[in-house]
Design an enzyme around this catalytic site. Structure first.
Site, short mmCIF file in Angstrom:
data_model
loop_
_atom_site.label_atom_id
_atom_site.label_comp_id
_atom_site.label_asym_id
_atom_site.label_seq_id
_atom_site.Cartn_x
_atom_site.Cartn_y
_atom_site.Cartn_z
N HIS A 44 0.81 -1.23 0.00
CA HIS A 44 0.00 0.00 0.00
C HIS A 44 0.83 1.27 0.00
O HIS A 44 0.28 2.34 0.26
CB HIS A 44 -0.93 0.04 1.21
CG HIS A 44 -1.94 -1.05 1.26
ND1 HIS A 44 -3.22 -0.91 0.78
CD2 HIS A 44 -1.86 -2.31 1.73
CE1 HIS A 44 -3.90 -2.04 0.97
NE2 HIS A 44 -3.08 -2.91 1.55
N LYS A 64 -8.65 13.53 4.69
CA LYS A 64 -7.74 12.39 4.63
C LYS A 64 -6.72 12.59 5.73
O LYS A 64 -6.67 13.67 6.34
CB LYS A 64 -7.05 12.30 3.26
CG LYS A 64 -6.42 13.65 2.80
CD LYS A 64 -5.82 13.56 1.42
CE LYS A 64 -6.81 13.62 0.30
NZ LYS A 64 -6.77 12.51 -0.62
N ARG A 65 -5.90 11.57 6.04
CA ARG A 65 -4.85 11.78 7.01
C ARG A 65 -3.97 12.96 6.60
O ARG A 65 -3.78 13.23 5.41
CB ARG A 65 -3.98 10.52 7.14
CG ARG A 65 -4.68 9.38 7.84
CD ARG A 65 -5.11 9.77 9.25
NE ARG A 65 -3.95 9.91 10.12
CZ ARG A 65 -3.49 8.96 10.92
NH1 ARG A 65 -4.10 7.79 10.96
NH2 ARG A 65 -2.44 9.15 11.68
N LYS A 84 0.45 14.35 0.86
CA LYS A 84 -0.93 14.58 0.43
C LYS A 84 -1.18 16.07 0.16
O LYS A 84 -2.18 16.45 -0.43
CB LYS A 84 -1.91 14.06 1.47
CG LYS A 84 -1.85 12.53 1.63
CD LYS A 84 -2.80 12.05 2.72
CE LYS A 84 -2.68 10.57 3.03
NZ LYS A 84 -3.36 9.70 2.04
N THR A 110 -8.77 6.25 -1.80
CA THR A 110 -10.09 5.65 -1.90
C THR A 110 -11.17 6.69 -1.60
O THR A 110 -12.30 6.56 -2.08
CB THR A 110 -10.23 4.46 -0.92
OG1 THR A 110 -9.66 4.83 0.34
CG2 THR A 110 -9.54 3.22 -1.44
N LYS A 159 -15.09 7.67 -3.32
CA LYS A 159 -16.36 7.97 -2.62
C LYS A 159 -16.92 9.30 -3.12
O LYS A 159 -18.13 9.44 -3.35
CB LYS A 159 -16.12 8.03 -1.11
CG LYS A 159 -15.68 6.69 -0.52
CD LYS A 159 -15.07 6.81 0.87
CE LYS A 159 -14.27 5.55 1.20
NZ LYS A 159 -13.45 5.68 2.41
#
Ligand code: 26Q
Length: 822
Positions: free
Chosen positions: A368, A559-560, A565, A667, A671
């Site tokens: 991952h 998100k984290r 990110k 992911t 959504k």
């Protein structure tokens, strides 16, 4: 239906309803001992949960019986995390009980939604990897696949996040305090797990070399089973979570020496193993307790499966490898490779070669991450102390593996050093990813780009050795939770327009595409989105006090918190908009509400500073009357599964802005797409596939691609980019001039110097201009609601590929080779 059938059917419904009503009452009074005259929410939740659970039990028992009786291959999904969130509404929907539950709750004057809110999230995961495991279990049950999840029953899940003076504060999540109505303890299946001690080599009576692991401290593994209901299909699968308990003979020595109380207190040592979920945190790397958790899960689960096997096959393991498959969710359960060797060899007298061929037939590993620093390594010293027998086996696996490689690459010492399971040096380490690769028949990445980069980069040597082991399985999410449950208005509109089939097979969602051209339908689409925006407006108001407007663009990044990110890039854009507002350059500017949410690992200082920055920027902007009608920025505290269920239906613009080549898949992006948000994103992870499916005209692309990132790194001069672009220059001036840190000058300097650093690994400044321009395109598109809604509908219509049912179908066919059990 004939009239009589019809009336019989409604009779049955009435009976179910009567029974459900009475059962809720009975559980309130007798199971919970509650005085039913003034029913409180938490009691009503528990009574209802137990009444619903009762309806799962028969199908659950039948599914287990089918599993046990079947000679078919079975799959075990081993994961340190299962982020399942809430279970009540999921069970109600899957059992088709919604109507009767609603009616029976009306007698208490409450709605299902209110009671569902009483349930604590089961936060047994950090983020994507844990939620993926939960979506996969849902899909396995929907597809009636013989799959069991194995995990840990953490007493404390992911921490609760509070914001105090703009900073993250962590509070423990004691989610089990009021009990968990969904779990069943199975004392008859408890297992023992060894730790510490030493190994003894000896010869058995018939002269065979054997090894004993002795002098160990044993811990008891107690299983708790959770039902995983399929969607109206009679299947209820199992998630088995292990709790650590002290064995009865704990520290007998101490007990005999008279220190009874000390001996009882020492129980804590064993029971700590499943006390708390580790928040993914680089500062926590190498902690012994984490390795204990990993081995505890793996050993208990493998013993469980072997015990079942022996019950029906005795000590004949010839078919074990072809009848069982263990899917390893990242390297966290990679000890399964040496542990299955140990159990077969030491406890079941299987020979090395046969044991190894079994292991390599039934282990499969999912990676991952592409961040090299995130690859798990364990110090040999720690390993040999905690798991001495396992380390011996790892050494033997390595010796045999390196001999094999040496045959293929004679005289190449460099390749042996590179692929060795043991990283040499002053402090040698076990490389868990390599252990997993060597011990598995399948290695998969979680999106097309990710798998390609694994083959070319991180695992290149292994890909050269075994090209056929590597495969891609692009992630997916369950449309039952992430569309039907969380967006009921959209669910109803979809069912009305294209029928209900998409709920069990999301490829049917493509039937929606023609509706994008229908003005009447677009209007209904808009009404649904407005409704969902209202719901989020209330949540934001309650949690932060800030009032969003439903006519603004809802621009969301949840998100984290991580540098790769690039929440920072998002903040830089917010500052840019604020700068334009202050300068009066607002012609054509739409009103925008930016929502950012996510948890920072407690020891990740830069991530925590980013949280502080988002909060401080939001303070300044939201309190400036000049920005009032055009821009709001909010940090939503305590982002979690149940928060996403409110956020994604309301989102219009989904921020997927990681540095290309860093996000394995993502992911959340899927959504949002399902719920009709448009993506602004880089060519990273599954964004690439989202864009391919949605069409590039329905996606706001920006930034360097993975190859561009690699070349830019060699000659990156962020200061020159800043100096050459007045708008970017002003953003930096505002940040560095203290506009957002009046009371604590200089607190963000670590972030600004990072941005200006030629070695900034995240290349934020390199992508900023392109990002601002893409945001401008999103702005302009939003000014034409008709056009925006068309794009929105087309995004939902093209989201079929991103169902976890599709992903799991591919795992089943291409890795597991298992068929449905109906
Ligand atoms: C590491 C050391 C010590 C303790 C915990 C950990 C730890 C825990 C969790 C390390 C990593 C994780 C989780 C990683 C994760 O969620 N990865 C994400 O997986 C998603 C599902 O495949 C992808 O979509 C994301 O791209 C990926 O970041």
């Amino acid at each position: 239906m004939t009239a009589t059938l019809d009336s019989r059917f409604s009779d049955t419904c009435q009976k179910i309803l009567d029974v459900l009503e009475r059962e809720v009452e009975r559980h309130l009074a007798y199971t919970l001992g509650h005085d039913a005259t003034a029913v409180e929410g938490p009691y009503l939740y528990r009574a209802l949960a137990i009444a619903v659970r009762d309806r799962l039990v028969t199908e659950w028992r039948e599914t287990r019986a089918r599993m046990a009786a079947s000679e078919q291959k079975k799959v075990y999904y081993l994961s340190l995390e299962f982020l399942i969130g809430r279970s009540l509404s999921n069970a109600v929907a899957n059992l088709d009980l919604e109507e009767s539950v609603r009616k029976s709750l009306h007698q208490f004057g409450v709605e299902l939604e209110e009671i569902a809110e009483e349930e604590q999230d089961a936060g047994l995961g950090n983020g994507g990897l844990g939620r993926l495991a939960a979506c996969f279990l849902d899909s396995c049950a929907n597809l009636q696949l013989p799959v069991v999840g194995y995990g840990l029953r953490y007493e404390y899940g992911m921490f609760h996040q509070r914001i105090e003076n703009g900073r993250q504060v962590e509070n423990p999540d004691h989610w089990l305090r009021d009990g968990n109505p969904w779990e069943f303890e199975r004392t008859e299946s408890a297992r023992r797990v060894h730790f510490y001690g030493h190994t003894e080599h000896y010869r058995s009576e018939d002269g065979i070399a054997k090894v004993r692991w002795s002098g160990c401290h044993d811990v008891l593994a107690m299983p708790f089973d959770l039902p995983i209901p399929g969607y109206r299909n009679g299947t209820v699968n199992t998630l088995r979570l292990w709790k650590a308990l002290a064995t009865d003979e704990f520290d007998l020595d101490e007990f005999n020496a008279g220190s009874y109380t000390e001996a009882v207190a020492a129980k804590n040592m064993a029971e700590q193993i499943t006390m708390v979920l580790y928040p993914n945190d680089s500062s926590e790397n190498g902690k012994e307790l984490r390795l204990k958790q990993q081995y505890f899960l793996v050993s208990a689960s493998l013993q469980d499966v072997l015990a079942e096997w022996v019950k029906t096959h005795g000590e004949d393991f010839s078919e074990f490898g072809s009848s069982n498959c263990f899917q390893l969710n990242d390297t966290h359960p990679a000890c399964a490779v040496p542990e299955l060797m140990r159990l077969l060899i030491d406890e079941h007298d299987v020979e090395w070669e046969q044991a190894w061929s079994i292991v390599r037939k039934c282990m499969a590993y999912t990676n991952h991450t592409l961040l090299p620093e995130a690859l798990e390594r364990w110090s040999v010293r720690l390993f040999s102390n905690l798991l001495p027998r396992l380390l011996e086996i790892i050494y033997e696996i390595n010796a045999r593996f390196l001999a094999e490689v040496a045959e293929q690459f004679p005289g190449d010492a460099e390749v042996l050093r590179r692929v060795s399971l043991i990283e040499d040096g002053e402090h040698p380490h076990v490389r868990m990813a390599y252990l997993a690769i060597v011990g598995s028949f399948s290695v998969n990445g979680v999106a097309g780009l990710h798998t390609k980069l694994l083959k070319e980069g991180l695992f290149k040597d292994f890909h050269t050795l075994w090209p056929d082991k590597f495969n891609n399985k692009t992630n997916g999410v369950t449309q039952r939770r992430w569309l039907a449950h969380c967006n009921p208005k959209l669910r109803d509109l979809l069912i009305e327009s294209i029928g209900p089939e998409w709920q069990t097979d999301l490829s049917h969602i493509s039937k929606l595409a023609p509706f994008a051209a229908d003005a009447g339908f677009r209007d209904r689409w808009r009404v649904v989105k407005q409704h969902n925006k209202q719901r989020l407006i209330q949540t934001v108001k309650r949690e932060t006090g800030v009032e969003f407007s439903d006519s603004a663009l809802f621009d969301v990044q949840v998100k984290r918190i991580h540098e790769y990110k690039r929440q920072l890039l998002n903040v830089l854009h917010a500052i840019h908009l604020y700068d334009r507002i202050q300068r009066g350059e607002t012609a054509g500017m739409i009103s925008r509400c930016i929502l950012i949410g996510g948890k920072a690992a407690p020891g990740y200082h830069v991530a925590k500073l980013i949280v502080k920055l988002v909060n401080d920027v939001s303070q300044v902007i939201n309190n400036d009357p000049a920005a009032h009608d055009l821009l709001k920025v909010v940090f939503l505290p305590n982002y979690r599964v149940s928060a996403m269920e409110v956020i994604c239906p309301a989102a219009e613009l989904s921020e997927q802005i990681s540095t290309a080549g860093k996000e394995a898949s993502g992911t959340g992006n899927m959504k949002f797409m399902m719920n009709g948000a448009l993506t602004i994103g880089t060519l990273d992870g599954a964004n690439i596939e989202i864009r391919e499916h949605a069409g590039d005209e329905n996606f706001f692309l920006f930034g360097l691609d993975a190859a561009g990132v690699a070349t830019t790194r060699t000659n990156y001069r962020p200061n020159e980019i800043i100096a050459a672009d007045p708008e970017i220059e002003r953003i930096m001036q505002m940040l560095e001039g203290g506009v957002f840190s009046r009371s604590e000058p200089g607190i963000f300097s670590m972030l600004t110097t990072g941005l200006r650093n030629p070695h900034d690994p995240w290349l934020t400044i390199a992508d900023l201009r392109s990002f601002i321009d893409a945001q401008k395109r999103a702005n302009d598109a939003y000014r034409d609601p008709d056009h925006w809604n068309t794009m929105s509908i087309l995004n939902t219509a093209s989201s079929g590929w991103f169902a976890s049912d599709r992903t799991i179908g591919q795992y089943a066919e291409e890795i597991w080779n298992v068929k449905p059990l109906s």
